[in-house]
Write an enzyme that holds these catalytic residues in place. Sequence first.
Site, PDB file in Angstrom:
ATOM      1  N   ARG A 112     -22.656 -11.463 -10.639  1.00  0.00           N
ATOM      2  CA  ARG A 112     -24.041 -10.722 -10.634  1.00  0.00           C
ATOM      3  C   ARG A 112     -25.107 -10.846 -11.320  1.00  0.00           C
ATOM      4  O   ARG A 112     -26.369 -11.219 -11.134  1.00  0.00           O
ATOM      5  CB  ARG A 112     -23.206  -9.318 -10.836  1.00  0.00           C
ATOM      6  CG  ARG A 112     -23.020  -8.685  -9.553  1.00  0.00           C
ATOM      7  CD  ARG A 112     -22.255  -7.433 -10.489  1.00  0.00           C
ATOM      8  NE  ARG A 112     -21.674  -6.687  -8.904  1.00  0.00           N
ATOM      9  CZ  ARG A 112     -20.681  -4.882  -9.136  1.00  0.00           C
ATOM     10  NH1 ARG A 112     -20.692  -4.721 -10.216  1.00  0.00           N
ATOM     11  NH2 ARG A 112     -19.971  -4.531  -7.709  1.00  0.00           N
ATOM     12  N   SER A 155     -18.952  -2.219  -3.844  1.00  0.00           N
ATOM     13  CA  SER A 155     -18.377  -3.465  -3.180  1.00  0.00           C
ATOM     14  C   SER A 155     -17.184  -4.080  -2.966  1.00  0.00           C
ATOM     15  O   SER A 155     -16.139  -3.611  -3.677  1.00  0.00           O
ATOM     16  CB  SER A 155     -18.539  -4.333  -4.125  1.00  0.00           C
ATOM     17  OG  SER A 155     -17.965  -4.153  -5.203  1.00  0.00           O
ATOM     18  N   HIS A 172     -15.258  -3.072 -17.842  1.00  0.00           N
ATOM     19  CA  HIS A 172     -15.753  -3.770 -16.755  1.00  0.00           C
ATOM     20  C   HIS A 172     -16.795  -2.251 -16.329  1.00  0.00           C
ATOM     21  O   HIS A 172     -15.970  -0.844 -15.549  1.00  0.00           O
ATOM     22  CB  HIS A 172     -14.687  -4.025 -15.335  1.00  0.00           C
ATOM     23  CG  HIS A 172     -15.555  -3.830 -13.851  1.00  0.00           C
ATOM     24  ND1 HIS A 172     -16.483  -4.384 -13.589  1.00  0.00           N
ATOM     25  CD2 HIS A 172     -14.868  -2.233 -12.897  1.00  0.00           C
ATOM     26  CE1 HIS A 172     -16.840  -4.561 -12.283  1.00  0.00           C
ATOM     27  NE2 HIS A 172     -16.149  -2.750 -11.940  1.00  0.00           N
ATOM     28  N   ASP A 211     -18.804  -9.262 -12.006  1.00  0.00           N
ATOM     29  CA  ASP A 211     -20.199  -8.482 -12.586  1.00  0.00           C
ATOM     30  C   ASP A 211     -20.912 -10.303 -13.492  1.00  0.00           C
ATOM     31  O   ASP A 211     -22.118 -10.110 -13.200  1.00  0.00           O
ATOM     32  CB  ASP A 211     -19.775  -8.214 -13.776  1.00  0.00           C
ATOM     33  CG  ASP A 211     -18.835  -7.120 -14.480  1.00  0.00           C
ATOM     34  OD1 ASP A 211     -19.819  -5.998 -13.277  1.00  0.00           O
ATOM     35  OD2 ASP A 211     -17.531  -7.120 -14.278  1.00  0.00           O
ATOM     36  N   ASP A 253       0.642  -1.039   0.211  1.00  0.00           N
ATOM     37  CA  ASP A 253       0.182   0.014  -0.251  1.00  0.00           C
ATOM     38  C   ASP A 253       0.547   1.294  -0.030  1.00  0.00           C
ATOM     39  O   ASP A 253       2.487   0.676  -0.310  1.00  0.00           O
ATOM     40  CB  ASP A 253      -0.624   0.268   0.627  1.00  0.00           C
ATOM     41  CG  ASP A 253      -2.335   0.735   0.740  1.00  0.00           C
ATOM     42  OD1 ASP A 253      -2.145   1.747   0.279  1.00  0.00           O
ATOM     43  OD2 ASP A 253      -3.424   0.032   0.469  1.00  0.00           O
TER      44      ASP A 253
HETATM   45  N1  LIG Z   1     -12.806  -4.871 -11.285  1.00  0.00           N
HETATM   46  C1  LIG Z   1     -13.976  -4.784 -10.293  1.00  0.00           C
HETATM   47  O1  LIG Z   1     -15.027  -5.804 -10.456  1.00  0.00           O
HETATM   48  C2  LIG Z   1     -14.113  -3.894  -9.190  1.00  0.00           C
HETATM   49  C3  LIG Z   1     -14.772  -3.905  -8.308  1.00  0.00           C
HETATM   50  C4  LIG Z   1     -14.832  -3.715  -7.037  1.00  0.00           C
HETATM   51  C5  LIG Z   1     -14.184  -2.021  -7.339  1.00  0.00           C
HETATM   52  N2  LIG Z   1     -13.318  -2.185  -7.478  1.00  0.00           N
HETATM   53  C6  LIG Z   1     -11.762  -1.275  -7.705  1.00  0.00           C
HETATM   54  O2  LIG Z   1     -11.110  -1.795  -6.447  1.00  0.00           O
HETATM   55  C7  LIG Z   1     -10.573  -0.692  -5.843  1.00  0.00           C
HETATM   56  C8  LIG Z   1      -9.947  -0.810  -4.604  1.00  0.00           C
HETATM   57  O3  LIG Z   1     -11.186  -0.639  -4.460  1.00  0.00           O
HETATM   58  P1  LIG Z   1     -11.408  -0.601  -2.813  1.00  0.00           P
HETATM   59  O4  LIG Z   1     -13.204  -0.453  -2.454  1.00  0.00           O
HETATM   60  O5  LIG Z   1     -10.793  -1.442  -2.110  1.00  0.00           O
HETATM   61  O6  LIG Z   1     -10.460   0.909  -2.470  1.00  0.00           O
HETATM   62  P2  LIG Z   1     -10.484   1.232  -1.267  1.00  0.00           P
HETATM   63  O7  LIG Z   1     -10.081   2.397  -1.394  1.00  0.00           O
HETATM   64  O8  LIG Z   1     -10.995   0.769   0.129  1.00  0.00           O
HETATM   65  O9  LIG Z   1      -8.683   1.124  -0.831  1.00  0.00           O
HETATM   66  C9  LIG Z   1      -7.573   1.195  -2.005  1.00  0.00           C
HETATM   67  C10 LIG Z   1      -6.077   1.150  -1.728  1.00  0.00           C
HETATM   68  O10 LIG Z   1      -5.286   1.034  -2.155  1.00  0.00           O
HETATM   69  C11 LIG Z   1      -4.680   2.179  -1.853  1.00  0.00           C
HETATM   70  N3  LIG Z   1      -3.260   2.361  -2.651  1.00  0.00           N
HETATM   71  C12 LIG Z   1      -3.397   3.295  -3.466  1.00  0.00           C
HETATM   72  N4  LIG Z   1      -2.262   4.046  -4.274  1.00  0.00           N
HETATM   73  C13 LIG Z   1      -1.772   3.327  -4.589  1.00  0.00           C
HETATM   74  C14 LIG Z   1      -0.454   2.702  -5.311  1.00  0.00           C
HETATM   75  N5  LIG Z   1      -0.078   3.636  -5.897  1.00  0.00           N
HETATM   76  N6  LIG Z   1      -0.030   1.602  -4.525  1.00  0.00           N
HETATM   77  C15 LIG Z   1      -0.559   0.171  -3.785  1.00  0.00           C
HETATM   78  N7  LIG Z   1      -1.736   0.985  -3.346  1.00  0.00           N
HETATM   79  C16 LIG Z   1      -2.513   1.745  -3.711  1.00  0.00           C
HETATM   80  C17 LIG Z   1      -5.193   2.567  -0.884  1.00  0.00           C
HETATM   81  O11 LIG Z   1      -4.266   3.417   0.545  1.00  0.00           O
HETATM   82  C18 LIG Z   1      -6.293   2.007  -0.478  1.00  0.00           C
HETATM   83  O12 LIG Z   1      -5.628   1.379   0.637  1.00  0.00           O
HETATM   84  C19 LIG Z   1     -10.874   0.630  -6.508  1.00  0.00           C
HETATM   85  O13 LIG Z   1     -10.651   1.218  -7.949  1.00  0.00           O
HETATM   86  C20 LIG Z   1     -12.689   0.132  -7.433  1.00  0.00           C
HETATM   87  O14 LIG Z   1     -13.445   1.260  -8.186  1.00  0.00           O
HETATM   88  C21 LIG Z   1     -13.277  -2.678  -9.091  1.00  0.00           C
HETATM   89  O1  LIG Z   2     -15.766   0.841  -7.371  1.00  0.00           O
HETATM   90  C1  LIG Z   2     -16.662   1.115  -8.395  1.00  0.00           C
HETATM   91  O2  LIG Z   2     -17.281   2.136  -9.311  1.00  0.00           O
HETATM   92  C2  LIG Z   2     -18.168   0.033  -8.652  1.00  0.00           C
HETATM   93  C3  LIG Z   2     -17.078  -1.601  -8.832  1.00  0.00           C
HETATM   94  O3  LIG Z   2     -16.177  -1.598  -9.450  1.00  0.00           O
HETATM   95  C4  LIG Z   2     -18.721  -2.243  -8.899  1.00  0.00           C
HETATM   96  O4  LIG Z   2     -18.186  -3.299  -9.669  1.00  0.00           O
HETATM   97  O5  LIG Z   2     -18.484  -2.642  -7.598  1.00  0.00           O
END
Ligand SMILES: NC(=O)c1ccc[n+]([C@@H]2O[C@H](COP(=O)([O-])OP(=O)(O)OC[C@H]3O[C@@H](n4cnc5c(N)ncnc54)[C@H](O)[C@@H]3O)[C@@H](O)[C@H]2O)c1
Ligand SMILES: O=C(O)C[C@H](O)C(=O)O
Length: 364
Positions: free
Chosen positions: A195, A275, A220, A192, A75
Amino acid sequence: MDYIMLLQKILVVSFTVVFFWKLIKYMWGFLNIEKEPVTVLVTGAAGQIGYAIVPMIARGAMLGPDQPVILHMLDIEPAAEALNGVRMELIDAAFPLLKGVVATTNAEEACKGVNIAVMVGGFPRKEGMERKDVMSKNVSIYKAQASALEKHAAEDCKVLVVANPANTNALILKKFAPSIPEKNITCLTRLDHNRALGQISERINVHVGDVKNVIIWGNHSSTQYPDVNHATVATSSGEKNVRELVADDNWLNSEFITMVQQRGAAIIKARKLSSALSAASSACDHIRDWVLGTPKGKWVSMGVYSDGSYGIQPGLIYSFPVTCEKGEWSIVQGLKIDEFSRAKLDATEQELIEEKALAYSCLN
Ligand SMILES: NC(=O)c1ccc[n+]([C@@H]2O[C@H](COP(=O)([O-])OP(=O)(O)OC[C@H]3O[C@@H](n4cnc5c(N)ncnc54)[C@H](O)[C@@H]3O)[C@@H](O)[C@H]2O)c1
Ligand SMILES: O=C(O)C[C@H](O)C(=O)O
């Protein structure tokens, strides 16, 4: 006569092979020989998905109940204390499969010897920010982390990008880690996919485990296309087509699609957070099926490097239906695409082309 002898020989050889295979497996278990640990990197490990996924990995939900793991957690500096808290909890949970934990804010250290990289860390969109600003931040993060993986990860490292914009972050990672085979760089659309399975199971009141072969095509994002044209449900009288069982094309072609596309936004509205447990669980599903294989007759959705299948521009990370065997995915070929679906496949492809152009413009 010759046939009978041949059959006897085949039976004797098969029996002998199976016997010795079972004996070896038994002896292996008897001698209690443990598998070598697999090193798994989770970036953004102090965040929500990170907190949900690390115990899943340490319990074997990603790589199997007999696969020891070493966790590398990365992190950024402001999250260092929280990251250390996660490390402390992992120790306190005393997971038998967990053979080591590295918690660091140094990308080079985090990437050392990594076999599986789950890229969750990224820069989230904040109020008042333009798409380009978010893209530009993520492009520089993925460029730097790609270089660290390129230099320090295991040669056959498999990468799953979760952080949004997941497809385009994966594309940038691919560009800046040219020695990682392109087939090893993927992004998460399994959430997805799951879902879509969940919505069908709710609608027709069957268990989600009986529904299979939905497809998520494309990005996505809200342009993704959840397609049920080839999906089936296992019933007591054999496999039935989802369209036949739902018997409501109107719902399947509109409300269902929108519901899956907007599910992430609906979770954010309900939780005031995006999520996390479902994302973490789906990321485990993605890697498990990739490494251990998809069951016979079943496919899953993965964001993978397009080879031009289904007319999708090569060089995009696009979600396709895939089957996996021996650690390799292959796009399911030959599915019939009707006119309605074609338009949807093209629309989400177009969005990815635009995202790619935007991301590349941030490199200049
Ligand atoms: N593809 C999918 O299906 C899907 C689903 C849900 C969330 N997401 C995405 O996943 C990501 C994370 O979601 P989350 O809820 O855990 O977010 P969050 O904000 O709780 O956690 C993100 C973490 O990444 C860290 N971070 C930021 N920059 C960084 C770097 N350069 N190197 C390492 N760590 C770094 C932050 O400090 C934080 O701890 C988001 O981009 C969210 O949109 C994708
Ligand atoms: O973090 C988001 O914007 C939504 C996430 O990608 C999700 O599909 O739940």
